[in-house]
Motif scaffolding. Structure first.
Motif, mmCIF file in Angstrom:
data_model
loop_
_atom_site.group_PDB
_atom_site.id
_atom_site.type_symbol
_atom_site.label_atom_id
_atom_site.label_comp_id
_atom_site.label_asym_id
_atom_site.label_seq_id
_atom_site.Cartn_x
_atom_site.Cartn_y
_atom_site.Cartn_z
ATOM 1 N N GLY A 1 0.806 -1.201 0.000
ATOM 2 C CA GLY A 1 0.000 0.000 0.000
ATOM 3 C C GLY A 1 0.843 1.256 0.000
ATOM 4 O O GLY A 1 2.066 1.225 -0.193
ATOM 5 N N GLY A 2 0.220 2.385 0.217
ATOM 6 C CA GLY A 2 0.937 3.648 0.230
ATOM 7 C C GLY A 2 1.503 3.996 -1.138
ATOM 8 O O GLY A 2 0.845 3.827 -2.172
ATOM 9 N N GLU A 3 2.728 4.523 -1.161
ATOM 10 C CA GLU A 3 3.361 4.890 -2.418
ATOM 11 C C GLU A 3 3.643 3.673 -3.290
ATOM 12 O O GLU A 3 3.700 3.765 -4.518
ATOM 13 C CB GLU A 3 4.663 5.641 -2.137
ATOM 14 N N ALA A 4 3.814 2.525 -2.665
ATOM 15 C CA ALA A 4 4.072 1.317 -3.442
ATOM 16 C C ALA A 4 2.865 0.920 -4.296
ATOM 17 O O ALA A 4 3.010 0.231 -5.310
ATOM 18 C CB ALA A 4 4.454 0.168 -2.516
ATOM 19 N N ALA A 5 1.674 1.350 -3.896
ATOM 20 C CA ALA A 5 0.484 1.005 -4.667
ATOM 21 C C ALA A 5 0.550 1.588 -6.077
ATOM 22 O O ALA A 5 0.081 0.979 -7.038
ATOM 23 C CB ALA A 5 -0.768 1.489 -3.943
ATOM 24 N N GLU A 6 1.126 2.792 -6.205
ATOM 25 C CA GLU A 6 1.274 3.397 -7.531
ATOM 26 C C GLU A 6 2.208 2.570 -8.392
ATOM 27 O O GLU A 6 1.963 2.365 -9.589
ATOM 28 C CB GLU A 6 1.805 4.829 -7.395
ATOM 29 N N LEU A 7 3.293 2.079 -7.782
ATOM 30 C CA LEU A 7 4.198 1.195 -8.507
ATOM 31 C C LEU A 7 3.474 -0.072 -8.952
ATOM 32 O O LEU A 7 3.675 -0.565 -10.071
ATOM 33 C CB LEU A 7 5.398 0.844 -7.632
ATOM 34 N N GLY A 8 2.629 -0.599 -8.068
ATOM 35 C CA GLY A 8 1.866 -1.788 -8.439
ATOM 36 C C GLY A 8 0.926 -1.521 -9.590
ATOM 37 O O GLY A 8 0.741 -2.366 -10.471
ATOM 38 N N ARG A 9 0.305 -0.345 -9.589
ATOM 39 C CA ARG A 9 -0.602 -0.006 -10.684
ATOM 40 C C ARG A 9 0.149 0.054 -12.010
ATOM 41 O O ARG A 9 -0.310 -0.468 -13.037
ATOM 42 C CB ARG A 9 -1.285 1.332 -10.396
ATOM 43 N N LEU A 10 1.310 0.711 -12.014
ATOM 44 C CA LEU A 10 2.104 0.810 -13.236
ATOM 45 C C LEU A 10 2.566 -0.571 -13.710
ATOM 46 O O LEU A 10 2.570 -0.857 -14.910
ATOM 47 C CB LEU A 10 3.311 1.721 -12.998
ATOM 48 N N ALA A 11 2.969 -1.430 -12.760
ATOM 49 C CA ALA A 11 3.390 -2.780 -13.140
ATOM 50 C C ALA A 11 2.231 -3.542 -13.771
ATOM 51 O O ALA A 11 2.402 -4.282 -14.741
ATOM 52 C CB ALA A 11 3.929 -3.521 -11.919
ATOM 53 N N GLY A 12 1.022 -3.351 -13.224
ATOM 54 C CA GLY A 12 -0.139 -4.023 -13.792
ATOM 55 C C GLY A 12 -0.449 -3.551 -15.202
ATOM 56 O O GLY A 12 -0.802 -4.347 -16.077
ATOM 57 N N GLU A 13 -0.320 -2.246 -15.436
ATOM 58 C CA GLU A 13 -0.559 -1.725 -16.782
ATOM 59 C C GLU A 13 0.457 -2.259 -17.772
ATOM 60 O O GLU A 13 0.121 -2.599 -18.917
ATOM 61 C CB GLU A 13 -0.537 -0.195 -16.752
ATOM 62 N N GLN A 14 1.718 -2.338 -17.351
ATOM 63 C CA GLN A 14 2.744 -2.871 -18.242
ATOM 64 C C GLN A 14 2.519 -4.354 -18.530
ATOM 65 O O GLN A 14 2.748 -4.835 -19.639
ATOM 66 C CB GLN A 14 4.130 -2.663 -17.634
ATOM 67 N N GLU A 15 2.049 -5.068 -17.527
ATOM 68 C CA GLU A 15 1.750 -6.492 -17.741
ATOM 69 C C GLU A 15 0.643 -6.647 -18.777
ATOM 70 O O GLU A 15 0.727 -7.479 -19.692
ATOM 71 C CB GLU A 15 1.327 -7.138 -16.430
ATOM 72 N N ALA A 16 -0.408 -5.835 -18.664
ATOM 73 C CA ALA A 16 -1.517 -5.912 -19.624
ATOM 74 C C ALA A 16 -1.059 -5.542 -21.024
ATOM 75 O O ALA A 16 -1.452 -6.170 -22.022
ATOM 76 C CB ALA A 16 -2.656 -4.991 -19.175
ATOM 77 N N ALA A 17 -0.197 -4.507 -21.127
ATOM 78 C CA ALA A 17 0.296 -4.099 -22.440
ATOM 79 C C ALA A 17 1.142 -5.192 -23.081
ATOM 80 O O ALA A 17 1.039 -5.461 -24.287
ATOM 81 C CB ALA A 17 1.113 -2.807 -22.307
ATOM 82 N N LEU A 18 1.974 -5.861 -22.275
ATOM 83 C CA LEU A 18 2.802 -6.945 -22.806
ATOM 84 C C LEU A 18 1.950 -8.123 -23.249
ATOM 85 O O LEU A 18 2.228 -8.762 -24.263
ATOM 86 C CB LEU A 18 3.819 -7.389 -21.763
ATOM 87 N N ARG A 19 0.927 -8.429 -22.495
ATOM 88 C CA ARG A 19 0.050 -9.538 -22.893
ATOM 89 C C ARG A 19 -0.631 -9.239 -24.222
ATOM 90 O O ARG A 19 -0.784 -10.126 -25.074
ATOM 91 C CB ARG A 19 -0.997 -9.795 -21.809
ATOM 92 N N THR A 20 -1.060 -7.999 -24.423
ATOM 93 C CA THR A 20 -1.663 -7.616 -25.700
ATOM 94 C C THR A 20 -0.657 -7.736 -26.833
ATOM 95 O O THR A 20 -0.978 -8.203 -27.929
ATOM 96 C CB THR A 20 -2.190 -6.170 -25.626
ATOM 97 N N LEU A 21 0.601 -7.349 -26.563
ATOM 98 C CA LEU A 21 1.634 -7.396 -27.591
ATOM 99 C C LEU A 21 1.927 -8.820 -28.030
ATOM 100 O O LEU A 21 1.980 -9.127 -29.222
ATOM 101 C CB LEU A 21 2.904 -6.725 -27.073
ATOM 102 N N ILE A 22 2.118 -9.727 -27.080
ATOM 103 C CA ILE A 22 2.497 -11.087 -27.452
ATOM 104 C C ILE A 22 1.318 -11.908 -27.931
ATOM 105 O O ILE A 22 1.497 -13.022 -28.448
ATOM 106 C CB ILE A 22 3.169 -11.815 -26.270
ATOM 107 N N SER A 23 0.091 -11.383 -27.786
ATOM 108 C CA SER A 23 -1.061 -12.112 -28.307
ATOM 109 C C SER A 23 -1.136 -12.050 -29.812
ATOM 110 O O SER A 23 -1.887 -12.789 -30.435
ATOM 111 C CB SER A 23 -2.349 -11.549 -27.698
ATOM 112 N N GLY A 24 -0.367 -11.129 -30.424
ATOM 113 C CA GLY A 24 -0.319 -11.051 -31.883
ATOM 114 C C GLY A 24 -1.343 -10.134 -32.486
ATOM 115 O O GLY A 24 -1.507 -10.105 -33.699
#
Length: 412
Positions: free
Chosen positions: A212-235
């Protein structure tokens, strides 16, 4: 290292053997008819030129690159010259009796070189010139002359057509092999990314949310990057750039793939499900349909809260295209949309229903208080700008069952 074999290369090898054999055959015919020729010595001079030319140009007929247009023109010129000289150097009685010309069947090799090099059109031109020379040499039209002309003409054009088909097949095969190699490499990279990067990002998101706290923002960004990578490798193909729509003065690029247009909406809190094959739609209709889906997502962000999750489902039916936006938010109270429209807040009425109505489609909103909202956008195929009735208010239902509900976590 694999060696690429051209499908036409065997034809060049066969042509080389044909020229050598038919040259020897033409020389043998000349030697046999030496005493019967009107001018045997000049005819012998031509045969010497023919033999030297055939032997000296064996390297020219080994492949298409070496068999240049200039060589083909000279080669055909030697054949035509031999045919026309026959009428001057041979005895008229022998010509009337159907005697072979000086180059004999060597001439067909010159025509076949045109066919292999340039296809059936080049073959048609070369064989027509040979036919004209034969008619001039004979001095009259006969059934034997016609048969020989038609035989050379049909054979050369047929071979030229086969060569063109073979080349097209070779290009198609090469393209298919390239696509297969690219697909294998993408799958390999997808496995590596899935086994490494995606797992790390998911772990970072999970741990950061726990801290939580400031780390939650880092978690949000990591989640967005994970979703973007999944879209990329899906073709899924990337969205088309505005310049491709004719903004640079070029013609429009054709139908749009809705998968590509919806892909940018994917994030850690927006999951996109689409068919594995392109869902093509007219660019204008596709843009309006995607804009309506975007407006529905805007409503999720505004009214369902930051913790709400949304799902976009794209379906390609035989008679229509469906885009469904679902969320697991608190839902819409009964009568709320009608009240908002009376207050002059026309976001749903215009941005969603209005767009679909103008396209000839419909927008249906289903909501269960406490269980989320579902916006179903339906666009019949082949519709233009005619109006179609759209639903006027959210429908409510008491319970949600089946796989749809399990997927969306709410009304699904």
């Amino acid at each position: 290292m694999a060696v690429r074999m051209s499908v036409e290369q065997p034809l060049w090898h066969a042509l080389l053997a044909y020229r050598l054999l038919t040259c020897a055959y033409a020389v043998a015919l000349y030697a046999q008819a030496y005493g019967d020729l009107r001018h045997p010595l000049p005819a012998g001079g031509y045969m010497a030129v023919l033999a030297v030319w055939t032997l000296a140009t064996t390297g020219r007929v080994r492949n298409a690159e070496r068999c240049t247009k200039g060589f083909l023109a000279v080669d055909l010129g030697i054949a035509l010259t031999g045919i026309l000289l026959t009428g001057v150097l041979d005895d008229p009685a022998r010509i009337d009796a159907g005697a072979f010309t000086l180059p004999s069947i060597w001439t067909a090799g010159s025509v076949l070189a045109f066919a292999i090099k340039g296809g059936w059109r080049w073959a048609a031109v070369a064989s027509s010139l040979v036919a004209a020379a034969d008619l001039v040499e004979r001095g009259s039209f006969s059934s034997d002359t016609l048969a020989n002309v038609v035989l050379v003409w049909i054979a050369s054009i047929a071979i030229g057509y086969v060569v063109e088909v073979a080349r097209a097949s070779e290009r198609t095969l090469a393209r298919a092999l390239q696509i297969e190699a690219a697909t294998r490499e993408r799958e390999r990279l997808a496995r590596d990314i899935h086994d490494g990067v995606l797992q790390v990002l998911a772990m970072v998101q999970r741990r950061a949310n726990q801290v939580g706290g400031e780390a939650a923002e880092l978690g949000r960004l990591a989640g967005e990057q994970e979703a973007a990578l999944r879209t990329l490798i899906s073709g899924a193909p990337p969205p088309r750039r505005p310049a491709e729509d004719g903004a640079d003065g070029l013609a429009p690029a054709g139908p749009d793939d809705l998968r590509a247009l919806l892909a940018p909406y994917g994030s850690a809190r927006v999951t996109i499900s689409a068919p594995g094959t392109p869902v093509l739609l007219d660019p204008d209709a596709a843009a309006e349909l995607v804009a309506a889906a975007g407006a529905a997502l805007d409503n999720v962000r505004k009214h369902a809260g930051d913790e709400a999750h949304a799902w976009i489902l794209l379906e390609d039916e035989p008679d229509a295209v469906l885009v469904t936006v679902r969320d697991d938010g608190p839902g819409i109270p009964a009568g709320r949309l009608a009240a908002a429209e009376d207050e002059g807040r026309l976001g749903v009425a215009q941005s969603i229903r209005g767009r679909l109505r103008d396209l000839g489609g419909s927008a249906e909103i289903l909501s269960v208080p406490g269980q989320g909202t579902e916006v179903e956008l339906r666009l019949p195929r082949g519709t233009g700008s005619r109006s179609a009735p759209a639903s006027t208010g959210p429908r409510t239902r008491e319970s949600v069952t089946g796989p749809s509900a399990a997927k969306g976590g709410g009304v699904r």
